[in-house]
Design a protein around this motif. Structure first.
Motif, PDB file in Angstrom:
ATOM      1  N   PHE A 186       0.845  -1.193   0.000  1.00 50.28           N
ATOM      2  CA  PHE A 186       0.000   0.000   0.000  1.00 50.28           C
ATOM      3  C   PHE A 186       0.883   1.245   0.000  1.00 50.28           C
ATOM      4  O   PHE A 186       2.021   1.206   0.452  1.00 50.28           O
ATOM      5  N   VAL A 187       0.305   2.349  -0.469  1.00 52.85           N
ATOM      6  CA  VAL A 187       1.002   3.633  -0.412  1.00 52.85           C
ATOM      7  C   VAL A 187       0.028   4.658   0.164  1.00 52.85           C
ATOM      8  O   VAL A 187      -1.092   4.796  -0.343  1.00 52.85           O
ATOM      9  N   ALA A 188       0.452   5.356   1.217  1.00 51.71           N
ATOM     10  CA  ALA A 188      -0.376   6.425   1.789  1.00 51.71           C
ATOM     11  C   ALA A 188       0.406   7.714   1.715  1.00 51.71           C
ATOM     12  O   ALA A 188       1.608   7.736   1.986  1.00 51.71           O
ATOM     13  N   ASN A 190      -0.679  10.795   3.132  1.00 52.66           N
ATOM     14  CA  ASN A 190      -0.738  11.658   4.324  1.00 52.66           C
ATOM     15  C   ASN A 190      -1.168  10.844   5.539  1.00 52.66           C
ATOM     16  O   ASN A 190      -1.544   9.666   5.423  1.00 52.66           O
ATOM     17  N   GLY A 193      -4.853   9.355   5.621  1.00 55.29           N
ATOM     18  CA  GLY A 193      -5.027   8.173   4.787  1.00 55.29           C
ATOM     19  C   GLY A 193      -4.333   6.967   5.403  1.00 55.29           C
ATOM     20  O   GLY A 193      -4.892   5.865   5.451  1.00 55.29           O
ATOM     21  N   LEU A 194      -3.112   7.189   5.907  1.00 53.03           N
ATOM     22  CA  LEU A 194      -2.357   6.097   6.515  1.00 53.03           C
ATOM     23  C   LEU A 194      -3.135   5.480   7.677  1.00 53.03           C
ATOM     24  O   LEU A 194      -3.268   4.254   7.768  1.00 53.03           O
ATOM     25  N   GLN A 196      -6.354   5.611   8.392  1.00 52.42           N
ATOM     26  CA  GLN A 196      -7.551   4.906   7.896  1.00 52.42           C
ATOM     27  C   GLN A 196      -7.180   3.483   7.498  1.00 52.42           C
ATOM     28  O   GLN A 196      -7.863   2.526   7.842  1.00 52.42           O
ATOM     29  N   LEU A 197      -6.088   3.388   6.735  1.00 52.12           N
ATOM     30  CA  LEU A 197      -5.643   2.079   6.254  1.00 52.12           C
ATOM     31  C   LEU A 197      -5.267   1.183   7.436  1.00 52.12           C
ATOM     32  O   LEU A 197      -5.712   0.043   7.534  1.00 52.12           O
ATOM     33  N   SER A 200      -7.940  -0.406   9.295  1.00 54.29           N
ATOM     34  CA  SER A 200      -8.716  -1.439   8.607  1.00 54.29           C
ATOM     35  C   SER A 200      -7.975  -2.781   8.584  1.00 54.29           C
ATOM     36  O   SER A 200      -8.516  -3.781   8.147  1.00 54.29           O
TER      37      SER A 200
ATOM     38  N   ARG B  42      -9.866   4.092  -1.835  1.00 54.61           N
ATOM     39  CA  ARG B  42      -8.631   3.394  -2.213  1.00 54.61           C
ATOM     40  C   ARG B  42      -8.599   3.253  -3.721  1.00 54.61           C
ATOM     41  O   ARG B  42      -9.622   2.955  -4.334  1.00 54.61           O
ATOM     42  N   ASP B  62      -5.621  12.084   0.963  1.00 58.17           N
ATOM     43  CA  ASP B  62      -5.871  10.971   1.895  1.00 58.17           C
ATOM     44  C   ASP B  62      -6.248   9.669   1.178  1.00 58.17           C
ATOM     45  O   ASP B  62      -6.536   8.676   1.842  1.00 58.17           O
ATOM     46  N   PHE B  65      -3.356   4.074  -1.807  1.00 54.44           N
ATOM     47  CA  PHE B  65      -3.120   3.327  -3.034  1.00 54.44           C
ATOM     48  C   PHE B  65      -2.794   1.881  -2.693  1.00 54.44           C
ATOM     49  O   PHE B  65      -2.087   1.613  -1.724  1.00 54.44           O
TER      50      PHE B  65
END
Lengths: 201, 232
Positions: A186-188, A190, A193-194, A196-197, A200, B42, B62, B65
Motif C-alpha cells: 500500500f502507499v499512503a 498523508n 489516509g495512513l 484509515q488504512l 482497517s 482506495r 488521503d 493506493f
C-alpha cells in the motif's frame, strides 16, 4: 482472522515531519554535506549503515544534550502520534537512528522501539555500537498469531517491508524512495489516509 | 475501491484508462469528484502507477493506493482482493474506466446506504461493445439480477460498480461477475453510466457526458426563471 495486528513504524521522515540528522547538522558547519548524504541515503545511493556511521562521526561534535533538545522539539505527524498513543502495546518503532539521540521522541510516543545504539561519555558521542537492520525488528515482533504491518519511506525500510506481512510506503514528508515504493503493498500520502488504512488491517 | 491498475489495451492508449480525458478532465478526476463525501477511498494502481498516484494524491491526499504489480496478467478480482487483504468489510467497487452521471451515482450511494448489509449491483442500459449483460426480475419493489451473460440477453449490462462484502470476492481467479454467480439473485439498481473499453466506447462516453452536462445546465436554469416570474 483473529490475529493480533502489530504496527512497526520508521521514525525519520515517517513519524517526524522532517529528517532528524539534517536538523542536528544545522548546529555544525557541515549542514549542506550532511543533507546531501541524507538525501543520497534515502534514495539508496549509499548503504544506510555506511552513511549513518559517517554522519554520526560528523555530528559527534554536537553535545548529546543539545541533540536531545532538538529531537524533543522536532514536529511529529499528529495523526500517527494519535494512532500510536491509542494503542501503544500494538505499536513499535524501528529506527536506524541512535537510542541516545531519539529517546525524547520515543518517550513522547510511549511504545517499544528498536534502534541503533551508541555510547557516550560526558555529553560526547563516542561511537556507534550497533546499527539496526530493520528486518530484525520485524522478526522480533512476528509470531503465528500476529500480523505485522510495516510503515516507512526509505531505502533502509525495504528489508523491513520484505519481512513484514503488510508493507505500507508513506509519502507524507517526501515521496517514498523508489525501492520502498516497489516493495510496498500500500502507499499512503498523508497521515489521515495512513491511519484509515492501518485501522482497517 | 477504484480498480485502476489495468493496461486498457483494448483502448489502445499509452495512458492508463483512468487518465483518459473527456472534455479535458480525466476519468479518475470525475470519479474523485463523485466520491467527495465518501470518507475512505482506495485506488488500486498498476500500469504507470506513479502517474496515477501523482494525479490522485494532488487532488485528494488521503486516498490510499493499493499496488498490484501483477496487473498485466491478473483479473480485477485480484486487485480488489489486494485492496481488501486482511480486512472483512463492506465496500463499493468501481472500475476506473467508468463515467457515471452524478445524480444517478448519488442515488446509487443512497440505495447502498439504505441496504447497508446487502449487496447491490449497479446496472445500466447496455451500450458498451462487449458488456456483461444481466437478466433481471422484479420482486415486489425490488429489481433482482438472476443471471449474467456474455450474450446480449436483455437491455441491461452490469456497470462493474457494486456494493459488496469482502466475502463475495474471497475465492477464485475469474472475472468478478463469474465469482458473483454463486451469490445470485442479487439486488440491482439502475444507473446512468458509460464504460470506456474501446475507442468506440470512448466516443460514446464523450457524447453521453455532453448530454448529461446539457441536461444539468437546463435543470439549474429553470428555477431562476420560476423565481423571476414569482417576483413579477
Amino acid at each position: 482472522m483473529t490475529r493480533r495486528t502489530v504496527y512497526c513504524f520508521d521514525l525519520d521522515g515517517t513519524i517526524t515531519d522532517a529528517e532528524i540528522l539534517p536538523l542536528i547538522a544545522a548546529e555544525t558547519d557541515l549542514e549542506d554535506e550532511i543533507t546531501a548524504l541524507t538525501k543520497s541515503t534515502i534514495e539508496g545511493a549509499i548503504p544506510f549503515d555506511t552513511s549513518f556511521r559517517l554522519r554520526c562521526r560528523l555530528l559527534a561534535e554536537v553535545p548529546v544534550s543539545r541533540v536531545r533538545e532538538i529531537t524533543s522539539t522536532v514536529p511529529l505527524n499528529a495523526d500517527i502520534v494519535r494512532f500510536i498513543q491509542q494503542r501503544p502495546d500494538d505499536c513499535a518503532i524501528a529506527t536506524g537512528n541512535l537510542d541516545l539521540w531519539v529517546q525524547p521522541i520515543l518517550d513522547r510516543l510511549g511504545c517499544r522501539a528498536f534502534t541503533s545504539t551508541a555510547l557516550s561519555a560526558d555529553d560526547v558521542l563516542w561511537g556507534v555500537t550497533d546499527t539496526l537492520y530493520k528486518a530484525d525488528a520485524i522478526e522480533a515482533l512476528q509470531d503465528d498469531d500476529t500480523l505485522v504491518v510495516a510503515v516507512g519511506d526509505g531505502m533502509n525500510d525495504v528489508p523491513m517491508f520484505e519481512a513484514a506481512d503488510v508493507a505500507v510506503a508513506f509519502g507524507g514528508v517526501h515521496p517514498p524512495a523508489e525501492a520502498a515504493l516497489d516493495a510496498a503493498d500500500f502507499v499512503a500520502m498523508n497521515g489521515a489516509g495512513l491511519c484509515q488504512l492501518l485501522n482497517s488491517l | 475501491m477504484i480498480a485502476a491498475a489495468g493496461l486498457g489495451s483494448r483502448l489502445g492508449a499509452a495512458t492508463p484508462k483512468c487518465l483518459v480525458k473527456i472534455d479535458g478532465v480525466t476519468l479518475i478526476e470525475r470519479q474523485l469528484e463523485l466520491l467527495q463525501d465518501v470518507p475512505e477511498v482506495r485506488v488500486i494502481v498498476g500500469f504507470r502507477e506513479r502517474d496515477v498516484m501523482d494525479l490522485v494524491s494532488s487532488i485528494r491526499p488521503d486516498v490510499v493506493f493499493v499496488r498490484n504489480p501483477d496487473f498485466a496478467h491478473t483479473h480485477t478480482i485480484h486487485s480488489l482482493r489486494r485492496a481488501l487483504q486482511h480486512s472483512s468489510r463492506w465496500f463499493l467497487a468501481l472500475d476506473g474506466d467508468l463515467v457515471i452521471e452524478p445524480t444517478s451515482f448519488r442515488s446509487f450511494l443512497a440505495t447502498c446506504a439504505a441496504t447497508a448489509e446487502d449487496p447491490v449491483l449497479a446496472i445500466g442500459e447496455s451500450g458498451t461493445e462487449d458488456g456483461v449483460f444481466v437478466q433481471t426480475a422484479t420482486v415486489g419493489s425490488d429489481l433482482l439480477i438472476t443471471s449474467f451473460s456474455r450474450e446480449r440477453c436483455s437491455g441491461y449490462e452490469w456497470s462493474g460498480m457494486a456494493h459488496l462484502h469482502s466475502n463475495h470476492i474471497a475465492e477464485g481467479d475469474r472475472f468478478v461477475f463469474e465469482t458473483l454467480v454463486d451469490s445470485l439473485p442479487m439486488r440491482a439498481a439502475v444507473i446512468d453510466a458509460a464504460e470506456v473499453d474501446t475507442p468506440q466506447d470512448l466516443q460514446r462516453a464523450r457524447s453521453v457526458v455532453r448530454d448529461w452536462e446539457r441536461a444539468a445546465r437546463s435543470i439549474t436554469i429553470e428555477p431562476t426563471i420560476d423565481l423571476w416570474e414569482t417576483v413579477r
